[in-house]
Design a protein around this motif. Structure first.
Motif, PDB file in Angstrom:
ATOM      1  N   VAL A 113       1.023   4.625  13.224  1.00 42.01           N
ATOM      2  CA  VAL A 113       1.037   5.798  12.355  1.00 42.01           C
ATOM      3  C   VAL A 113      -0.115   5.640  11.373  1.00 42.01           C
ATOM      4  N   GLY A 114      -0.769   6.751  11.084  1.00 43.28           N
ATOM      5  CA  GLY A 114      -1.868   6.743  10.130  1.00 43.28           C
ATOM      6  C   GLY A 114      -1.806   7.962   9.237  1.00 43.28           C
ATOM      7  N   ILE A 115      -2.605   7.936   8.181  1.00 38.20           N
ATOM      8  CA  ILE A 115      -2.722   9.075   7.276  1.00 38.20           C
ATOM      9  C   ILE A 115      -4.161   9.568   7.342  1.00 38.20           C
ATOM     10  N   ILE A 116      -4.329  10.874   7.395  1.00 34.40           N
ATOM     11  CA  ILE A 116      -5.646  11.476   7.586  1.00 34.40           C
ATOM     12  C   ILE A 116      -5.733  12.744   6.747  1.00 34.40           C
ATOM     13  N   GLY A 117      -6.924  13.108   6.316  1.00 29.82           N
ATOM     14  CA  GLY A 117      -7.099  14.360   5.592  1.00 29.82           C
ATOM     15  C   GLY A 117      -8.165  14.268   4.528  1.00 29.82           C
ATOM     16  N   SER A 118      -8.434  15.397   3.888  1.00 34.56           N
ATOM     17  CA  SER A 118      -9.499  15.462   2.881  1.00 34.56           C
ATOM     18  C   SER A 118      -9.194  14.587   1.665  1.00 34.56           C
ATOM     19  N   ALA A 119      -7.932  14.224   1.461  1.00 34.88           N
ATOM     20  CA  ALA A 119      -7.563  13.379   0.325  1.00 34.88           C
ATOM     21  C   ALA A 119      -7.730  11.890   0.617  1.00 34.88           C
ATOM     22  N   THR A 120      -7.996  11.530   1.868  1.00 32.66           N
ATOM     23  CA  THR A 120      -8.059  10.124   2.282  1.00 32.66           C
ATOM     24  C   THR A 120      -9.502   9.630   2.384  1.00 32.66           C
ATOM     25  N   PRO A 121      -9.717   8.319   2.364  1.00 31.36           N
ATOM     26  CA  PRO A 121     -11.079   7.775   2.460  1.00 31.36           C
ATOM     27  C   PRO A 121     -11.836   8.215   3.707  1.00 31.36           C
ATOM     28  N   GLY A 122     -11.152   8.397   4.830  1.00 32.06           N
ATOM     29  CA  GLY A 122     -11.823   8.787   6.077  1.00 32.06           C
ATOM     30  C   GLY A 122     -11.934  10.279   6.279  1.00 32.06           C
ATOM     31  N   GLY A 123     -11.410  11.056   5.329  1.00 34.44           N
ATOM     32  CA  GLY A 123     -11.443  12.508   5.486  1.00 34.44           C
ATOM     33  C   GLY A 123     -10.660  12.920   6.717  1.00 34.44           C
ATOM     34  N   TRP A 124     -11.061  14.061   7.285  1.00 38.22           N
ATOM     35  CA  TRP A 124     -10.407  14.540   8.501  1.00 38.22           C
ATOM     36  C   TRP A 124     -10.974  13.864   9.750  1.00 38.22           C
ATOM     37  N   GLY A 125     -12.012  13.044   9.583  1.00 38.26           N
ATOM     38  CA  GLY A 125     -12.656  12.429  10.737  1.00 38.26           C
ATOM     39  C   GLY A 125     -12.094  11.086  11.162  1.00 38.26           C
ATOM     40  N   ALA A 126     -11.432  10.362  10.265  1.00 42.58           N
ATOM     41  CA  ALA A 126     -10.919   9.029  10.612  1.00 42.58           C
ATOM     42  C   ALA A 126      -9.661   8.734   9.815  1.00 42.58           C
ATOM     43  N   GLU A 127      -8.591   8.441  10.528  1.00 50.45           N
ATOM     44  CA  GLU A 127      -7.345   8.147   9.826  1.00 50.45           C
ATOM     45  C   GLU A 127      -7.328   6.721   9.287  1.00 50.45           C
ATOM     46  N   THR A 128      -6.501   6.511   8.274  1.00 48.17           N
ATOM     47  CA  THR A 128      -6.266   5.181   7.724  1.00 48.17           C
ATOM     48  C   THR A 128      -4.967   4.668   8.322  1.00 48.17           C
ATOM     49  N   ALA A 129      -5.032   3.523   9.004  1.00 49.24           N
ATOM     50  CA  ALA A 129      -3.855   2.964   9.672  1.00 49.24           C
ATOM     51  C   ALA A 129      -2.819   2.518   8.650  1.00 49.24           C
ATOM     52  N   MET A 130      -1.544   2.663   9.020  1.00 50.23           N
ATOM     53  CA  MET A 130      -0.430   2.227   8.180  1.00 50.23           C
ATOM     54  C   MET A 130       0.246   1.038   8.859  1.00 50.23           C
ATOM     55  N   THR A 131       0.903   0.190   8.070  1.00 47.75           N
ATOM     56  CA  THR A 131       1.574  -0.994   8.591  1.00 47.75           C
ATOM     57  C   THR A 131       3.014  -0.666   8.942  1.00 47.75           C
ATOM     58  N   ASP A 132       3.443  -1.056  10.147  1.00 43.01           N
ATOM     59  CA  ASP A 132       4.815  -0.860  10.603  1.00 43.01           C
ATOM     60  C   ASP A 132       5.715  -1.850   9.877  1.00 43.01           C
ATOM     61  N   LYS A 133       6.630  -1.335   9.044  1.00 49.04           N
ATOM     62  CA  LYS A 133       7.545  -2.178   8.276  1.00 49.04           C
ATOM     63  C   LYS A 133       8.917  -2.278   8.938  1.00 49.04           C
ATOM     64  N   GLY A 134       9.067  -1.713  10.135  1.00 48.05           N
ATOM     65  CA  GLY A 134      10.340  -1.748  10.849  1.00 48.05           C
ATOM     66  C   GLY A 134      11.236  -0.577  10.489  1.00 48.05           C
ATOM     67  N   ALA A 135      12.215  -0.333  11.343  1.00 51.91           N
ATOM     68  CA  ALA A 135      13.204   0.737  11.154  1.00 51.91           C
ATOM     69  C   ALA A 135      12.548   2.108  10.972  1.00 51.91           C
TER      70      ALA A 135
END
Length: 167
Positions: A113-135
């Protein structure tokens, strides 16, 4: 619980404060429990990668209280019951220690799962990966700017989540 507006509080006795899943099918084998999350409704849940083998549920990382069963992917576990046979795969596992009901649901195929968008460092071109914490929980520490963001699975738009609210 505590309400900071009314100052009301309550304590709830938990018969089983900690439940884990253990066995040859789990990442820790028979030596280490994989902790399950108390959902607050009497059930415990975990997202776990299993290998073909056997598992049991147990309370407080101790064999004094353990549950097993014979059916997969769901059934009713009994105290000191037999090992539950499992197949390989990523599963959401839900267990109710009061009723013994358990269910292994294959994961919907989400591998990241990642977060993407104009508010993120990668903009709409590159998502920022998120860490799987389980459940089913994912987490990332990220600097956001004013803009928009969405969460998406598997670095693809096929499964994405957004919200039109301001909360």
């Amino acid at each position: 619980t505590f309400n900071d507006k009314t100052l009301k509080y309550s304590f709830t006795f938990l018969k089983y404060p900690a439940i884990g899943i253990i066995g040859s099918g789990t990442p820790g084998g028979w030596n280490t429990d994989t902790d399950m999350t108390n959902k607050g409704d009497g059930t415990f849940e975990v997202l776990i990668d299993l290998v073909a083998g056997e598992v049991k549920f147990r309370a407080n990382k101790d064999w004094g209280t353990n549950w097993g069963g014979t059916d997969f992917p769901e059934g009713i576990a009994t105290l000191n019951g037999p090992n539950i046979p499992v197949t390989a795969g990523k599963f959401k596992v839900v267990f109710n220690p009061s009723t013994g009901a358990y269910k292994f649901t294959p994961d919907a195929g989400i591998t990241s799962v990642g977060i993407i968008g104009s508010a993120t460092p990668g903009g709409w071109g590159a998502e920022t990966a998120m860490t799987d914490k389980g459940a089913g929980n994912y987490e990332v520490l990220i600097d956001l700017i004013v803009g928009e963001a969405k969460f998406r699975a598997n670095n693809d738009w096929a499964l994405n989540y957004g919200d039109s609210g301001a909360d």
